[in-house]
Design a protein around this motif. Structure first.
Motif, mmCIF file in Angstrom:
data_model
loop_
_atom_site.group_PDB
_atom_site.id
_atom_site.type_symbol
_atom_site.label_atom_id
_atom_site.label_comp_id
_atom_site.label_asym_id
_atom_site.label_seq_id
_atom_site.Cartn_x
_atom_site.Cartn_y
_atom_site.Cartn_z
ATOM 1 N N ALA A 113 5.821 -1.764 -1.517
ATOM 2 C CA ALA A 113 7.221 -2.120 -1.252
ATOM 3 C C ALA A 113 7.659 -1.474 0.058
ATOM 4 O O ALA A 113 7.016 -0.534 0.535
ATOM 5 C CB ALA A 113 8.117 -1.642 -2.398
ATOM 6 N N PRO A 114 8.750 -1.947 0.649
ATOM 7 C CA PRO A 114 9.242 -1.309 1.879
ATOM 8 C C PRO A 114 9.717 0.121 1.647
ATOM 9 O O PRO A 114 9.615 0.966 2.538
ATOM 10 C CB PRO A 114 10.400 -2.213 2.315
ATOM 11 N N SER A 115 10.248 0.404 0.450
ATOM 12 C CA SER A 115 10.679 1.768 0.133
ATOM 13 C C SER A 115 10.777 1.931 -1.376
ATOM 14 O O SER A 115 10.867 0.946 -2.118
ATOM 15 C CB SER A 115 12.028 2.084 0.780
ATOM 16 N N PHE A 116 10.753 3.200 -1.799
ATOM 17 C CA PHE A 116 10.841 3.543 -3.210
ATOM 18 C C PHE A 116 11.899 4.624 -3.409
ATOM 19 O O PHE A 116 12.157 5.426 -2.515
ATOM 20 C CB PHE A 116 9.504 4.107 -3.715
ATOM 21 N N ALA A 117 12.463 4.666 -4.608
ATOM 22 C CA ALA A 117 13.301 5.800 -4.969
ATOM 23 C C ALA A 117 12.404 7.034 -5.092
ATOM 24 O O ALA A 117 11.285 6.945 -5.612
ATOM 25 C CB ALA A 117 14.010 5.525 -6.291
ATOM 26 N N ASP A 118 12.888 8.174 -4.629
ATOM 27 C CA ASP A 118 12.052 9.377 -4.528
ATOM 28 C C ASP A 118 11.445 9.807 -5.860
ATOM 29 O O ASP A 118 10.242 10.093 -5.939
ATOM 30 C CB ASP A 118 12.863 10.539 -3.943
ATOM 31 N N ILE A 119 12.260 9.894 -6.915
ATOM 32 C CA ILE A 119 11.751 10.392 -8.195
ATOM 33 C C ILE A 119 10.709 9.437 -8.767
ATOM 34 O O ILE A 119 9.651 9.857 -9.233
ATOM 35 C CB ILE A 119 12.903 10.622 -9.189
ATOM 36 N N PHE A 120 10.989 8.142 -8.705
ATOM 37 C CA PHE A 120 10.017 7.163 -9.187
ATOM 38 C C PHE A 120 8.722 7.263 -8.389
ATOM 39 O O PHE A 120 7.627 7.231 -8.960
ATOM 40 C CB PHE A 120 10.591 5.747 -9.074
ATOM 41 N N ASN A 127 7.423 9.831 -6.845
ATOM 42 C CA ASN A 127 6.675 11.019 -7.260
ATOM 43 C C ASN A 127 6.054 10.834 -8.641
ATOM 44 O O ASN A 127 4.912 11.254 -8.878
ATOM 45 C CB ASN A 127 7.592 12.244 -7.257
ATOM 46 N N ASN A 128 6.789 10.220 -9.558
ATOM 47 C CA ASN A 128 6.270 10.003 -10.908
ATOM 48 C C ASN A 128 5.059 9.077 -10.919
ATOM 49 O O ASN A 128 4.182 9.202 -11.778
ATOM 50 C CB ASN A 128 7.364 9.432 -11.815
ATOM 51 N N CYS A 129 5.005 8.134 -9.992
ATOM 52 C CA CYS A 129 3.856 7.232 -9.917
ATOM 53 C C CYS A 129 2.569 8.018 -9.704
ATOM 54 O O CYS A 129 1.579 7.818 -10.415
ATOM 55 C CB CYS A 129 4.045 6.217 -8.793
ATOM 56 N N PHE A 130 2.573 8.919 -8.744
ATOM 57 C CA PHE A 130 1.372 9.698 -8.450
ATOM 58 C C PHE A 130 0.949 10.533 -9.651
ATOM 59 O O PHE A 130 -0.253 10.709 -9.907
ATOM 60 C CB PHE A 130 1.614 10.609 -7.245
ATOM 61 N N LYS A 131 1.906 11.044 -10.403
ATOM 62 C CA LYS A 131 1.595 11.874 -11.561
ATOM 63 C C LYS A 131 1.039 11.066 -12.720
ATOM 64 O O LYS A 131 0.545 11.648 -13.688
ATOM 65 C CB LYS A 131 2.854 12.621 -12.019
ATOM 66 N N ASN A 132 1.129 9.740 -12.629
ATOM 67 C CA ASN A 132 0.660 8.880 -13.713
ATOM 68 C C ASN A 132 -0.439 7.912 -13.283
ATOM 69 O O ASN A 132 -0.681 6.906 -13.951
ATOM 70 C CB ASN A 132 1.851 8.116 -14.299
ATOM 71 N N GLY A 133 -1.091 8.204 -12.174
ATOM 72 C CA GLY A 133 -2.245 7.415 -11.757
ATOM 73 C C GLY A 133 -1.933 6.105 -11.075
ATOM 74 O O GLY A 133 -2.790 5.221 -10.995
ATOM 75 N N ILE A 134 -0.712 5.972 -10.572
ATOM 76 C CA ILE A 134 -0.302 4.753 -9.863
ATOM 77 C C ILE A 134 -0.144 5.076 -8.388
ATOM 78 O O ILE A 134 0.440 6.108 -8.032
ATOM 79 C CB ILE A 134 1.034 4.214 -10.418
ATOM 80 N N LEU A 135 -0.639 4.208 -7.524
ATOM 81 C CA LEU A 135 -0.509 4.398 -6.082
ATOM 82 C C LEU A 135 0.658 3.574 -5.552
ATOM 83 O O LEU A 135 0.594 2.348 -5.509
ATOM 84 C CB LEU A 135 -1.801 3.973 -5.377
ATOM 85 N N PRO A 136 1.760 4.225 -5.138
ATOM 86 C CA PRO A 136 2.862 3.506 -4.496
ATOM 87 C C PRO A 136 2.661 3.532 -2.977
ATOM 88 O O PRO A 136 2.440 4.590 -2.396
ATOM 89 C CB PRO A 136 4.093 4.325 -4.913
ATOM 90 N N ILE A 137 2.735 2.378 -2.358
ATOM 91 C CA ILE A 137 2.506 2.274 -0.911
ATOM 92 C C ILE A 137 3.758 1.720 -0.250
ATOM 93 O O ILE A 137 4.208 0.626 -0.577
ATOM 94 C CB ILE A 137 1.303 1.356 -0.606
ATOM 95 N N ALA A 138 4.312 2.480 0.670
ATOM 96 C CA ALA A 138 5.477 2.025 1.431
ATOM 97 C C ALA A 138 5.012 1.493 2.779
ATOM 98 O O ALA A 138 4.287 2.175 3.514
ATOM 99 C CB ALA A 138 6.455 3.181 1.633
#
Length: 201
Positions: free
Chosen positions: A100-107, A109-120
């Motif tokens: 996505a172009p951007s993410f909410a900060d807490i979400f 961070n939570n992605c990385f802690k749960n094995g999901i890669l968020p890419i901005a």
């Protein structure tokens, strides 16, 4: 936590901005503390009608995207409350990467802690990936975390940035508990010394 190295899979297009955590997993499903079983209620209010029937037009209900492992989304994904159930539901559905172009900060961070890669990525690059995802199940993308590259179905390569420490944790499958357990030998040594020097404790 499951390791993330290279992901080759179907990308589902979700061209909506400001998708908040209540849209991702509505509040009535937050009663559990288990990470499994939430995938069926991912995007519940968009996936199902009031009688519990699937809404055919929603992307994850379409045959081409039922097994999607990548989500291409709009700006400000994951805004709203800080509920960790949101990445739990995404992961349980089978999605391991969100672009996505951007993410909410807490979400984010939570992605990385749960094995999901968020890419901005910049909007222009997200638009390219969105168009590729709209081609359906035959247009599979590859996300290579080690190389920090996304390869479209047509072979176009898009580079992305990721924090080195978070990259290490994903590639090694380390959540907060896993990081602590990496230091288990040092912890055991400290406790042994402490027991000897302060036996009354």
């Amino acid at each position: 936590m499951e390791k993330f190295t290279t992901l080759h899979g179907i990308a589902a297009p979700l061209p909506l901005i400001n998708v908040d955590t209540d849209m991702i997993i509505p509040k009535q499903f937050l009663k559990t503390i288990k990470r499994e079983g939430l995938g069926v209620n991912l995007f519940d209010e968009m996936r199902y009608d009031d009688d519990g029937n699937e809404i055919p037009g929603f992307v994850l209900n379409q045959p081409a995207y039922r097994d999607a492992e990548i989500l291409i989304a709009g700006d400000n994904f994951g805004c709203g409350s800080s509920r960790e159930h949101a990445p739990w539901a995404i992961k349980d559905f089978g999605i391991r990467c969100i672009v996505a172009p951007s993410f909410a900060d807490i979400f984010y961070n939570n992605c990385f802690k749960n094995g999901i890669l968020p890419i901005a990525l910049p909007q222009e690059q997200v638009d390219k990936l969105m168009a590729d995802a709209e081609k359906g199940a035959n247009a599979r993308m590859t996300v290579d975390l080690e190389r920090q590259e996304i390869t479209t179905s047509e072979g176009e390569v898009i580079a992305f940035e990721v924090d080195a420490f978070r990259k290490h944790c994903l590639m090694e499958g380390l959540d907060d508990i896993g990081l602590t357990m990496e230091k288990s030998a040092a912890i055991d040594s400290y406790e042994s010394r402490a027991a000897q020097s302060r036996p009354w404790v």
